[in-house]
Write a protein that holds these residues in place. Structure first.
Motif, PDB file in Angstrom:
ATOM      1  N   VAL A   2       0.507  -1.502   0.070  1.00  0.00           N
ATOM      2  CA  VAL A   2      -0.177   0.362  -0.032  1.00  0.00           C
ATOM      3  C   VAL A   2       1.091   1.329   0.198  1.00  0.00           C
ATOM      4  O   VAL A   2       2.085   1.479   0.176  1.00  0.00           O
ATOM      5  N   GLU A   6      -2.854   6.218  -1.073  1.00  0.00           N
ATOM      6  CA  GLU A   6      -3.331   5.054  -0.954  1.00  0.00           C
ATOM      7  C   GLU A   6      -3.926   5.215   0.168  1.00  0.00           C
ATOM      8  O   GLU A   6      -5.155   4.725   0.839  1.00  0.00           O
ATOM      9  N   ASN A  44       0.833  -8.409  -0.675  1.00  0.00           N
ATOM     10  CA  ASN A  44      -0.835  -8.884  -0.874  1.00  0.00           C
ATOM     11  C   ASN A  44      -2.403  -7.940  -0.295  1.00  0.00           C
ATOM     12  O   ASN A  44      -1.914  -7.196   0.401  1.00  0.00           O
ATOM     13  N   ALA A  45      -3.061  -8.680  -1.071  1.00  0.00           N
ATOM     14  CA  ALA A  45      -4.449  -7.338  -0.499  1.00  0.00           C
ATOM     15  C   ALA A  45      -4.546  -8.006   1.438  1.00  0.00           C
ATOM     16  O   ALA A  45      -4.963  -6.555   1.859  1.00  0.00           O
ATOM     17  N   ASP A  48      -2.312  -5.072   2.867  1.00  0.00           N
ATOM     18  CA  ASP A  48      -2.853  -4.059   2.983  1.00  0.00           C
ATOM     19  C   ASP A  48      -3.792  -3.644   3.584  1.00  0.00           C
ATOM     20  O   ASP A  48      -3.541  -2.801   4.194  1.00  0.00           O
ATOM     21  N   GLU A  49      -4.967  -4.331   3.595  1.00  0.00           N
ATOM     22  CA  GLU A  49      -6.017  -4.289   4.305  1.00  0.00           C
ATOM     23  C   GLU A  49      -5.732  -3.928   5.743  1.00  0.00           C
ATOM     24  O   GLU A  49      -6.058  -2.812   6.761  1.00  0.00           O
ATOM     25  N   GLY A  91       0.022 -10.525  -4.161  1.00  0.00           N
ATOM     26  CA  GLY A  91      -0.935  -9.470  -4.163  1.00  0.00           C
ATOM     27  C   GLY A  91      -0.911  -8.962  -4.909  1.00  0.00           C
ATOM     28  O   GLY A  91      -2.235  -8.136  -5.337  1.00  0.00           O
TER      29      GLY A  91
END
Length: 91
Positions: A2, A6, A44-45, A48-49, A91
């Motif tokens: 990220v 963002e 990966n996602a 990042d989250e 990701g």
């Protein structure tokens, strides 16, 4: 991973004045995740989250720091428990 942009978008920030601080907060989130067992180099996602949730927690986004802290802690636990091959470069 990220980016500062963002995170600023997620926090509804527009000024570049805090870019360095946001970058430091991202770095702190990554170090915290690694100290909990997430392997270095994870991108990966899910990671990042987790970083987004960490930043929302630390900046008390919308006055809901406790909610974001809880969400971050849950994601941190998952990232620490996943086998390395499932998280590195996913990701």
């Amino acid at each position: 991973m990220v980016t500062v942009q963002e995170i600023k978008l997620a926090l509804r920030m527009s000024s570049a004045v805090l870019d360095q601080e946001v970058q430091g907060t991202i770095a702190a989130a990554v170090l915290d995740l690694q100290s909990a067992g997430m392997p270095p180099g994870v991108d990966n996602a899910l990671s990042d989250e987790a970083i987004r949730q960490y930043c929302k927690w630390r900046y008390d986004y919308m006055g809901k720091a406790a909610m974001y802290e809880h969400s971050y802690d849950r994601l941190k636990t998952v990232l620490a428990l996943l086998p390395k091959e499932e998280v590195v470069g996913g990701g």
